[in-house]
Scaffold this motif. Structure first.
Motif, PDB file in Angstrom:
ATOM      1  N   GLY A  65       0.701  -1.441  -0.041  1.00 56.52           N
ATOM      2  CA  GLY A  65      -0.036  -0.124   0.111  1.00 56.52           C
ATOM      3  C   GLY A  65       0.838   1.219  -0.070  1.00 56.52           C
ATOM      4  N   ALA A  66       2.020   1.344   0.561  1.00 56.15           N
ATOM      5  CA  ALA A  66       3.007   2.266   0.791  1.00 56.15           C
ATOM      6  C   ALA A  66       3.464   2.560  -0.721  1.00 56.15           C
ATOM      7  N   TYR A  67       3.516   1.782  -1.527  1.00 57.73           N
ATOM      8  CA  TYR A  67       4.095   1.918  -2.648  1.00 57.73           C
ATOM      9  C   TYR A  67       2.649   2.219  -3.677  1.00 57.73           C
ATOM     10  N   LEU A  68       1.814   1.351  -3.770  1.00 63.64           N
ATOM     11  CA  LEU A  68       0.711   1.477  -4.544  1.00 63.64           C
ATOM     12  C   LEU A  68      -0.051   2.964  -4.360  1.00 63.64           C
ATOM     13  N   ASP A  69      -0.286   3.451  -3.096  1.00 64.93           N
ATOM     14  CA  ASP A  69      -0.954   4.614  -3.031  1.00 64.93           C
ATOM     15  C   ASP A  69      -0.717   5.868  -3.693  1.00 64.93           C
ATOM     16  N   PRO A  70       0.781   6.064  -3.560  1.00 63.35           N
ATOM     17  CA  PRO A  70       1.277   7.198  -4.306  1.00 63.35           C
ATOM     18  C   PRO A  70       1.483   7.123  -5.827  1.00 63.35           C
ATOM     19  N   LEU A  71       1.634   5.707  -6.322  1.00 62.04           N
ATOM     20  CA  LEU A  71       1.491   5.515  -7.617  1.00 62.04           C
ATOM     21  C   LEU A  71       0.039   5.576  -8.346  1.00 62.04           C
ATOM     22  N   ALA A  72      -0.804   5.354  -7.430  1.00 58.25           N
ATOM     23  CA  ALA A  72      -2.085   5.611  -8.199  1.00 58.25           C
ATOM     24  C   ALA A  72      -2.494   6.952  -8.017  1.00 58.25           C
ATOM     25  N   ASP A  73      -2.193   7.726  -7.032  1.00 63.12           N
ATOM     26  CA  ASP A  73      -2.084   9.196  -7.204  1.00 63.12           C
ATOM     27  C   ASP A  73      -1.476   9.915  -8.371  1.00 63.12           C
ATOM     28  N   LYS A  74      -0.501   9.485  -8.540  1.00 63.95           N
ATOM     29  CA  LYS A  74       0.649  10.045  -9.814  1.00 63.95           C
ATOM     30  C   LYS A  74      -0.069   9.566 -11.130  1.00 63.95           C
ATOM     31  N   ALA A  75      -0.379   8.407 -11.078  1.00 64.72           N
ATOM     32  CA  ALA A  75      -0.907   8.004 -12.465  1.00 64.72           C
ATOM     33  C   ALA A  75      -1.993   8.795 -12.788  1.00 64.72           C
ATOM     34  N   LEU A  76      -2.866   8.852 -11.878  1.00 62.18           N
ATOM     35  CA  LEU A  76      -4.156   9.820 -12.256  1.00 62.18           C
ATOM     36  C   LEU A  76      -3.841  11.129 -12.496  1.00 62.18           C
ATOM     37  N   LEU A  77      -3.173  11.762 -11.655  1.00 64.61           N
ATOM     38  CA  LEU A  77      -2.776  13.315 -12.047  1.00 64.61           C
ATOM     39  C   LEU A  77      -2.054  13.411 -13.339  1.00 64.61           C
ATOM     40  N   VAL A  78      -0.808  12.743 -13.294  1.00 65.03           N
ATOM     41  CA  VAL A  78      -0.037  12.704 -14.790  1.00 65.03           C
ATOM     42  C   VAL A  78      -0.912  12.555 -15.799  1.00 65.03           C
ATOM     43  N   SER A  79      -1.750  11.559 -15.813  1.00 62.17           N
ATOM     44  CA  SER A  79      -2.661  11.298 -16.950  1.00 62.17           C
ATOM     45  C   SER A  79      -3.737  12.310 -17.248  1.00 62.17           C
ATOM     46  N   ILE A  80      -4.142  12.851 -16.272  1.00 67.23           N
ATOM     47  CA  ILE A  80      -5.223  13.751 -16.336  1.00 67.23           C
ATOM     48  C   ILE A  80      -4.690  15.092 -17.049  1.00 67.23           C
ATOM     49  N   TYR A  81      -3.442  15.474 -16.433  1.00 68.93           N
ATOM     50  CA  TYR A  81      -2.456  16.569 -17.066  1.00 68.93           C
ATOM     51  C   TYR A  81      -2.070  16.446 -18.421  1.00 68.93           C
ATOM     52  N   VAL A  82      -1.573  15.189 -18.577  1.00 72.64           N
ATOM     53  CA  VAL A  82      -1.372  14.866 -19.954  1.00 72.64           C
ATOM     54  C   VAL A  82      -2.184  15.224 -20.856  1.00 72.64           C
ATOM     55  N   THR A  83      -3.438  14.513 -20.696  1.00 70.33           N
ATOM     56  CA  THR A  83      -4.575  14.353 -21.425  1.00 70.33           C
ATOM     57  C   THR A  83      -5.238  15.635 -21.678  1.00 70.33           C
ATOM     58  N   LEU A  84      -5.484  16.572 -20.658  1.00 70.88           N
ATOM     59  CA  LEU A  84      -6.073  17.793 -20.538  1.00 70.88           C
ATOM     60  C   LEU A  84      -5.146  18.661 -21.430  1.00 70.88           C
ATOM     61  N   ALA A  85      -3.819  18.591 -21.543  1.00 72.30           N
ATOM     62  CA  ALA A  85      -2.925  19.275 -22.507  1.00 72.30           C
ATOM     63  C   ALA A  85      -3.161  18.928 -23.820  1.00 72.30           C
ATOM     64  N   ILE A  86      -3.296  17.853 -24.095  1.00 71.52           N
ATOM     65  CA  ILE A  86      -3.569  17.169 -25.521  1.00 71.52           C
ATOM     66  C   ILE A  86      -4.891  17.724 -26.040  1.00 71.52           C
ATOM     67  N   VAL A  87      -5.671  17.654 -25.258  1.00 73.44           N
ATOM     68  CA  VAL A  87      -7.051  18.156 -25.810  1.00 73.44           C
ATOM     69  C   VAL A  87      -7.197  19.645 -25.880  1.00 73.44           C
ATOM     70  N   GLY A  88      -6.155  20.465 -25.249  1.00 74.19           N
ATOM     71  CA  GLY A  88      -6.322  21.612 -25.380  1.00 74.19           C
ATOM     72  C   GLY A  88      -7.061  22.654 -24.418  1.00 74.19           C
ATOM     73  N   GLU A  89      -7.101  21.797 -23.008  1.00 78.74           N
ATOM     74  CA  GLU A  89      -7.520  22.443 -21.702  1.00 78.74           C
ATOM     75  C   GLU A  89      -6.570  23.139 -20.841  1.00 78.74           C
ATOM     76  N   LEU A  90      -5.320  22.673 -21.072  1.00 79.15           N
ATOM     77  CA  LEU A  90      -4.045  23.100 -20.434  1.00 79.15           C
ATOM     78  C   LEU A  90      -2.954  23.384 -21.386  1.00 79.15           C
ATOM     79  N   PRO A  91      -2.320  24.458 -20.872  1.00 83.19           N
ATOM     80  CA  PRO A  91      -1.156  24.604 -21.870  1.00 83.19           C
ATOM     81  C   PRO A  91      -0.160  23.432 -21.705  1.00 83.19           C
TER      82      PRO A  91
END
Length: 183
Positions: A65-91
């Motif tokens: 859990g000590a490894y999975l929890d931050p991995l899940a958090d990072k996977a979600l945030l990084v995925s969302i930031y990259v995707t929002l940039a790809i679709v033009g919602e973020l620089p």
């Protein structure tokens, strides 16, 4: 007995479910389905609080859990930031900064392990602020799009605050890593 083992694994199962929400959120954003993306993001946040509460309340913390929890958090945030940039919602620069910081930290940790000088990564106040800012801005952008609103006043400043806090957080971690490696 099996029920007890299942309960003992519950925080990790919730975290794994949160990890699986990242590709689903990406799919919703790419499909311009911002309301489901927003709901998925909220569900992920709520699940993070729930698995943390269960793990602490019932003393079910684990090394996995000590490894999975931050991995899940990072996977979600990084995925969302990259995707929002790809679709033009973020620089795109914002997504690049967010991803680069996490990659630098990961590479630093790997190098320290390879050199048999492991470094403990402990969150500092600027990284906690940065994580909160990243979450707030992702929720803000998804929420604005989900409810069909115009960008809110100050939204652009919030986005650039994420960039600044991400850079500051990365700099602090790299400075700590260099200090550790030079001992």
């Amino acid at each position: 007995m099996a029920l007890a083992k299942l309960f003992a694994s519950l925080p990790n199962l919730i975290t794994l479910a949160r990890l699986l929400l990242a590709p689903l959120a990406v799919l919703m954003i790419v499909s311009q389905r911002f309301m489901p993306a927003f709901v998925i993001f909220l569900a992920a946040g709520i699940s993070d609080a729930i698995d943390g509460f269960i793990a602490k309340r019932f003393d079910l913390r684990s090394e996995l859990g000590a490894y999975l929890d931050p991995l899940a958090d990072k996977a979600l945030l990084v995925s969302i930031y990259v995707t929002l940039a790809i679709v033009g919602e973020l620089p795109p620069a914002i997504a690049i900064i967010v991803v680069s910081r996490d990659l630098m930290i990961l590479i630093a940790v790997l190098i320290s392990w390879l050199l048999d000088n492991p470094v403990a990564i402990r969150p500092v106040w600027v990284s906690k602020f940065n994580t909160a800012a990243q979450i707030a801005v992702a929720a803000l952008i998804l929420g604005v799009r989900a409810f069909g609103l115009q960008p809110l006043p100050g939204q652009e400043y919030a986005v650039w605050l994420v960039a600044a806090s991400t850079i500051a957080s990365g700099a602090v971690y790299i400075a700590q890593w260099l200090d550790h490696m030079n001992r």
